[in-house]
Scaffold this active site. Structure first.
Site, PDB file in Angstrom:
ATOM      1  N   TRP A 186      -7.281 -11.604  46.940  1.00 43.90           N
ATOM      2  CA  TRP A 186      -7.322 -10.215  46.498  1.00 43.90           C
ATOM      3  C   TRP A 186      -7.259 -10.217  44.979  1.00 43.90           C
ATOM      4  CZ3 TRP A 186      -3.624  -7.636  43.504  1.00 43.90           C
ATOM      5  CH2 TRP A 186      -3.932  -6.293  43.240  1.00 43.90           C
ATOM      6  N   GLU A 225      -9.703  -9.442  50.669  1.00 46.54           N
ATOM      7  CA  GLU A 225      -8.946  -8.194  50.829  1.00 46.54           C
ATOM      8  C   GLU A 225      -9.406  -7.123  49.852  1.00 46.54           C
ATOM      9  OE1 GLU A 225      -4.287  -6.612  50.616  1.00 46.54           O
ATOM     10  OE2 GLU A 225      -4.780  -8.700  50.132  1.00 46.54           O
ATOM     11  N   LYS A 227      -9.278  -2.952  48.314  1.00 49.91           N
ATOM     12  CA  LYS A 227      -8.308  -1.939  47.919  1.00 49.91           C
ATOM     13  C   LYS A 227      -9.062  -0.714  47.419  1.00 49.91           C
ATOM     14  CE  LYS A 227      -3.836  -1.525  45.598  1.00 49.91           C
ATOM     15  NZ  LYS A 227      -2.795  -2.227  44.831  1.00 49.91           N
ATOM     16  N   ASP A 258      -5.236  -4.201  54.591  1.00 49.77           N
ATOM     17  CA  ASP A 258      -3.892  -3.790  54.166  1.00 49.77           C
ATOM     18  C   ASP A 258      -3.746  -2.311  54.483  1.00 49.77           C
ATOM     19  OD1 ASP A 258      -1.765  -2.684  52.435  1.00 49.77           O
ATOM     20  OD2 ASP A 258      -1.705  -4.689  51.564  1.00 49.77           O
ATOM     21  N   HIS A 261      -4.163   0.179  51.655  1.00 48.49           N
ATOM     22  CA  HIS A 261      -5.316   0.051  50.762  1.00 48.49           C
ATOM     23  C   HIS A 261      -6.487   0.955  51.116  1.00 48.49           C
ATOM     24  CE1 HIS A 261      -4.225  -4.137  48.907  1.00 48.49           C
ATOM     25  NE2 HIS A 261      -3.266  -3.252  48.813  1.00 48.49           N
ATOM     26  N   HIS A 285      -2.236  -6.873  56.537  1.00 44.44           N
ATOM     27  CA  HIS A 285      -1.069  -6.724  55.676  1.00 44.44           C
ATOM     28  C   HIS A 285      -0.467  -5.369  56.013  1.00 44.44           C
ATOM     29  CE1 HIS A 285      -2.063  -9.762  52.213  1.00 44.44           C
ATOM     30  NE2 HIS A 285      -1.846 -10.338  53.376  1.00 44.44           N
ATOM     31  N   ASP A 293      -0.766   3.691  47.828  1.00 42.91           N
ATOM     32  CA  ASP A 293      -0.348   2.334  48.198  1.00 42.91           C
ATOM     33  C   ASP A 293       1.034   2.044  47.630  1.00 42.91           C
ATOM     34  OD1 ASP A 293      -0.417  -0.261  49.165  1.00 42.91           O
ATOM     35  OD2 ASP A 293      -1.395  -1.027  47.371  1.00 42.91           O
ATOM     36  N   ASP A 295       3.688   0.907  49.257  1.00 38.69           N
ATOM     37  CA  ASP A 295       4.358  -0.247  49.856  1.00 38.69           C
ATOM     38  C   ASP A 295       5.780   0.048  50.307  1.00 38.69           C
ATOM     39  OD1 ASP A 295       2.389  -2.476  49.723  1.00 38.69           O
ATOM     40  OD2 ASP A 295       2.406  -1.968  47.610  1.00 38.69           O
ATOM     41  N   ASP A 325       3.397  -6.792  53.940  1.00 40.26           N
ATOM     42  CA  ASP A 325       3.129  -6.669  52.506  1.00 40.26           C
ATOM     43  C   ASP A 325       3.701  -5.361  51.982  1.00 40.26           C
ATOM     44  OD1 ASP A 325       2.282  -6.870  49.935  1.00 40.26           O
ATOM     45  OD2 ASP A 325       0.142  -6.790  50.360  1.00 40.26           O
TER      46      ASP A 325
END
Length: 418
Positions: A186, A225, A227, A258, A261, A285, A293, A295, A325
């Site tokens: 990524w 990956e 995003k 993800d 993402h 993820h 994003d 997290d 993640d």
């Protein structure tokens, strides 16, 4: 929690599920084999141990809860504590920025070798863990807005060489552990404002990836990956979802999805059945985006449940790698680790306990009412009693017991870190 109560509740739950055609023991046997790929960066806020500088490259960690890991030894101790509270055996995903230079001396990322992760491989073997790996394009003096997509040949070559070396490191990890290490690529490459060179940068990224993947390996697997955007790079992302799906499908690579993402209303679960038709495997993820994003720690919510159910409905447990993640620095980091990992396992258990054969028969027969009714009833079935038994059999904390265990670890260990 008393063993007798757990066992009694489990027997009742097993009978209830049997009534709708679900073999609980078979579900637990499948869950036991699923190894989450734990993310090493939760315990130290994605800092790594190359330097103490701030994060760059579109990444941001929020919060300043005390007790984060300050060195490799503390990080490993935290991970060992986390795994002691998770049922089953799990993997560890390392970023390249977590190299151990204590015996070799520091090098820049384009000079990384397996020897810089030798202590990690030894530690993993000692602890019965297998490793996965990630190239690291952020938080480096050469981490400009564009790395693998940079029109500056010296910058591009630096990151191409870095990623090639990451693949070689993953190959050695996979060889040593007798199981392929997954190498995730990524890069944050993008633009803060409008660009008129979208095609150019994507052509450069494709060229870089072609060079990176030219060498074939037997003991690692490549993932790419995407995003939507990174902080400070909001208007354009070179490695978009469309770009990487096309690249992976054409080149036989694994796509990493993800959950943070994508646009807030996109269903990641809906992407699974499409990808699995055209790519060999899928890497996940798992995190919890809140408006962006961000997290946040993974919890049992509709998005994660839908995702795990789709994995099971696609009969793809053996083709989907589940990694975590998220990085929350606003609460106890060990607690964040454990909550998110156990929540992911709980969602997968609920998916495995779904009466899929009956549901599919209803659908094939056009019995929409019956299908919807059974799906709704499943939400209230005693899956938690099955989860408690899973924890008991694995010798880890049952129910909320892990809270006190983490509080004690904070008192004895993390609170003393200054």
């Amino acid at each position: 929690m008393k063993k007798e109560l757990i066992e009694k509740a489990y027997e009742l739950a097993k009978e209830r599920y049997a009534a709708i055609g679900v073999d609980v023991e078979a579900a637990l046997e499948k869950l036991q084999k699923v190894q989450l790929s734990l993310h090493c960066w939760q315990a130290d806020d994605v800092t790594g141990f190359e330097n103490a500088g701030a994060l760059t490259g579109g990444i941001q960690t929020t919060g300043n809860y005390p007790g984060k890991a300050r060195n490799i030894e503390e990080l490993r101790a935290d991970i060992e504590k986390v795994t002691s509270m998770l049922p089953g055996k799990h993997r560890l995903s390392l970023h390249a920025s977590y190299a151990d230079f204590s015996e070799t001396g520091a090098v820049d990322r384009d000079q990384l070798e397996p020897k810089h992760f030798e202590s990690w491989m030894q530690w993993a073997e000692k602890n019965g863990m297998k490793l996965d790996f990630n190239s690291t394009s952020f938080s480096n003096p050469k981490s400009e807005d564009l790395t693998l997509a940079s029109p500056k040949e010296d910058i591009r070559k630096f990151w191409v060489e870095h990623t090639k070396r990451c693949r070689a490191i993953a190959e050695e990890m996979g060889r040593r552990q007798g199981d392929p290490a997954i190498l995730n690529v990524w890069v944050h490459d993008g633009s803060k404002d409008i660009t008129v060179n979208r095609m150019e940068y994507r052509a450069i990224l494709k060229k870089s990836l072609d060079e990176i993947f030219e060498k074939k390996y037997d003991n690692m697997k490549d993932c790419v990956e995407s995003k939507v955007f990174g902080i400070g790079l909001e208007s354009y992302t070179v490695g978009s979802n469309d770009f990487y799906i096309a690249y992976a499908a054409q080149n036989g690579k694994i796509v990493t999805l993800d959950t943070g993402h994508f646009h807030p209303t996109e269903s990641i679960a809906d992407k699974m059945s499409s990808l699995l038709l055209f790519t060999p495997e899928v890497m996940l993820h798992v995190s919890r985006p809140v408006r962006w994003d961000s997290d946040h720690v993974t919890i049992i919510n509709d998005e994660t449940l839908d995702l795990t159910k789709e994995i099971v409905r696609c009969d793809a447990i053996d083709r989907v790698h589940i990694g975590l993640d998220y990085f929350d620095a606003s609460i106890n980091r060990i607690g964040a680790y454990v909550i998110g990992a156990r929540a992911t396992q709980k969602c997968l258990l609920q998916a495995l306990l779904e009466p899929l054969k009956t549901l599919r028969e209803y659908e094939a027969n056009g019995q929409g009412f019956e299908r919807l009714a059974l799906l709704e009833e499943c939400k209230a079935l005693p899956w938690n009693a099955v989860w408690d038994m899973f924890c008991l059999r694995n010798g880890v904390a049952v129910g909320e017991e892990f809270i006190a265990e983490i509080q004690q670890y904070e008192k004895d260990v993390t609170s003393k870190r200054q």
